[in-house]
Design an enzyme around this catalytic site. Structure first.
Site, mmCIF file in Angstrom:
data_model
loop_
_atom_site.group_PDB
_atom_site.id
_atom_site.type_symbol
_atom_site.label_atom_id
_atom_site.label_comp_id
_atom_site.label_asym_id
_atom_site.label_seq_id
_atom_site.Cartn_x
_atom_site.Cartn_y
_atom_site.Cartn_z
ATOM 1 N N ILE A 1 75.568 57.491 59.625
ATOM 2 C CA ILE A 1 75.330 56.722 58.405
ATOM 3 C C ILE A 1 76.451 55.698 58.153
ATOM 4 C CG2 ILE A 1 76.524 58.215 56.728
ATOM 5 C CD1 ILE A 1 73.926 58.000 55.015
ATOM 6 N N GLU B 1 84.317 66.949 59.409
ATOM 7 C CA GLU B 1 83.852 66.885 58.020
ATOM 8 C C GLU B 1 82.581 67.695 57.793
ATOM 9 O OE1 GLU B 1 83.410 62.734 57.179
ATOM 10 O OE2 GLU B 1 85.544 62.331 57.452
ATOM 11 N N VAL B 2 81.702 67.698 58.778
ATOM 12 C CA VAL B 2 80.424 68.398 58.625
ATOM 13 C C VAL B 2 80.448 69.648 59.513
ATOM 14 C CG1 VAL B 2 77.922 68.238 58.862
ATOM 15 C CG2 VAL B 2 79.231 66.217 58.159
ATOM 16 N N HIS C 1 78.450 68.871 66.197
ATOM 17 C CA HIS C 1 77.848 67.585 66.529
ATOM 18 C C HIS C 1 78.756 66.851 67.500
ATOM 19 C CE1 HIS C 1 80.321 67.156 62.903
ATOM 20 N NE2 HIS C 1 80.636 65.946 63.325
ATOM 21 N N MET C 2 78.124 66.056 68.358
ATOM 22 C CA MET C 2 78.873 65.194 69.251
ATOM 23 C C MET C 2 78.612 63.748 68.873
ATOM 24 S SD MET C 2 79.141 65.301 73.359
ATOM 25 C CE MET C 2 80.109 66.800 73.241
ATOM 26 N N HIS C 3 79.699 62.998 68.685
ATOM 27 C CA HIS C 3 79.597 61.568 68.436
ATOM 28 C C HIS C 3 79.492 60.851 69.781
ATOM 29 C CE1 HIS C 3 81.397 61.647 64.220
ATOM 30 N NE2 HIS C 3 81.819 62.812 64.697
HETATM 31 P P1 AMP Z 1 82.899 64.618 61.613
HETATM 32 O O1 AMP Z 1 84.034 64.020 60.850
HETATM 33 O O2 AMP Z 1 83.159 64.713 63.093
HETATM 34 O O3 AMP Z 1 82.452 65.929 61.000
HETATM 35 O O4 AMP Z 1 81.696 63.595 61.519
HETATM 36 C C1 AMP Z 1 80.714 63.631 60.533
HETATM 37 C C2 AMP Z 1 79.945 62.346 60.623
HETATM 38 O O5 AMP Z 1 78.726 62.498 59.921
HETATM 39 C C3 AMP Z 1 80.655 61.130 59.997
HETATM 40 O O6 AMP Z 1 80.829 60.139 61.012
HETATM 41 C C4 AMP Z 1 79.689 60.679 58.909
HETATM 42 O O7 AMP Z 1 79.627 59.279 58.772
HETATM 43 C C5 AMP Z 1 78.380 61.268 59.371
HETATM 44 N N1 AMP Z 1 77.398 61.519 58.335
HETATM 45 C C6 AMP Z 1 77.584 62.141 57.146
HETATM 46 N N2 AMP Z 1 76.423 62.214 56.464
HETATM 47 C C7 AMP Z 1 75.474 61.651 57.254
HETATM 48 C C8 AMP Z 1 74.078 61.427 57.125
HETATM 49 N N3 AMP Z 1 73.405 61.799 56.021
HETATM 50 N N4 AMP Z 1 73.421 60.809 58.123
HETATM 51 C C9 AMP Z 1 74.087 60.401 59.234
HETATM 52 N N5 AMP Z 1 75.407 60.595 59.432
HETATM 53 C C10 AMP Z 1 76.092 61.212 58.454
#
Ligand code: AMP
Length: 118
Positions: free
Chosen positions: A34, A99-100, A104-106
Site C-alpha cells: 500500500i 510491522e505486520v 510476508h516477503m517483500h
Molecule cells: P513489515 O514492516 O516488513 O512488517 O512490512 C509491512 C508492509 O505492509 C509495509 O510495507 C506496509 O506498507 C504494508 N502494508 C500495511 N498495510 C497494508 C495493506 N492494507 N495493503 C498492502 N500493504 C500493506
C-alpha cells in the site's frame, strides 16, 4: 510470538480488507504494498497462520514451504523483476522492523534498490 488473528494481513486473507492482488493459489496470496518503496513492491504471504519466517520455516508443511517459494519465483518472473534483479526481504521481529505479524516477503525492484541496509 502467538499469531494475532486481527493483524491486517489476516483481514486481507479473510476478505475483510481489499488488496491489489497480483497472484493467488491454494498456499499463497500476493498483493501490491500500500506504500510502495520502489517502482515494483509486492508482498507475498502464505495463507497459513505464521507470524514470521522462523515460525514458517519451523512449522509450515513441506507443501506450504514449496508452494511459497514456487510462488515467489513465478511472481518475480511475471513482474519482470528477473531481468535486472530485485531484492527480497523478510523483516522479522522488533530489531528486524517487522510491522505486520503475519509472515510476508517483500519483492522490491523495477529500478535500482540501493544499499542492502539503509
Ligand atoms: P513489515 O514492516 O516488513 O512488517 O512490512 C509491512 C508492509 O505492509 C509495509 O510495507 C506496509 O506498507 C504494508 N502494508 C500495511 N498495510 C497494508 C495493506 N492494507 N495493503 C498492502 N500493504 C500493506
Amino acid at each position: 510470538m502467538t499469531y494475532d488473528d486481527n493483524n491486517i494481513f489476516a483481514k486481507i486473507l479473510n476478505g475483510d480488507i481489499p488488496c491489489d492482488k497480483v497472484y493467488e493459489d491454494e498456499h499463497v496470496l500476493a498483493f501490491r504494498d500500500i506504500a510502495p518503496q520502489k517502482k515494483t513492491h509486492v508482498l507475498v504471504i502464505p495463507k497459513g497462520r505464521y507470524t514470521d519466517i522462523v515460525d514458517f520455516g519451523s512449522n509450515a508443511s513441506p507443501e506450504e514451504v514449496l508452494g511459497f517459494y514456487k510462488a515467489v519465483a513465478k511472481i518475480a518472473k511475471d513482474e519482470g523483476l528477473t531481468t535486472n534483479g530485485f531484492r527480497s526481504i523478510a523483516n522479522t521481529g522488533e530489531f528486524g522492523g517487522q510491522e505486520v505479524p503475519h509472515f510476508h516477503m517483500h519483492l522490491l525492484g523495477g529500478e535500482p534498490v540501493g544499499k542492502m541496509v539503509g
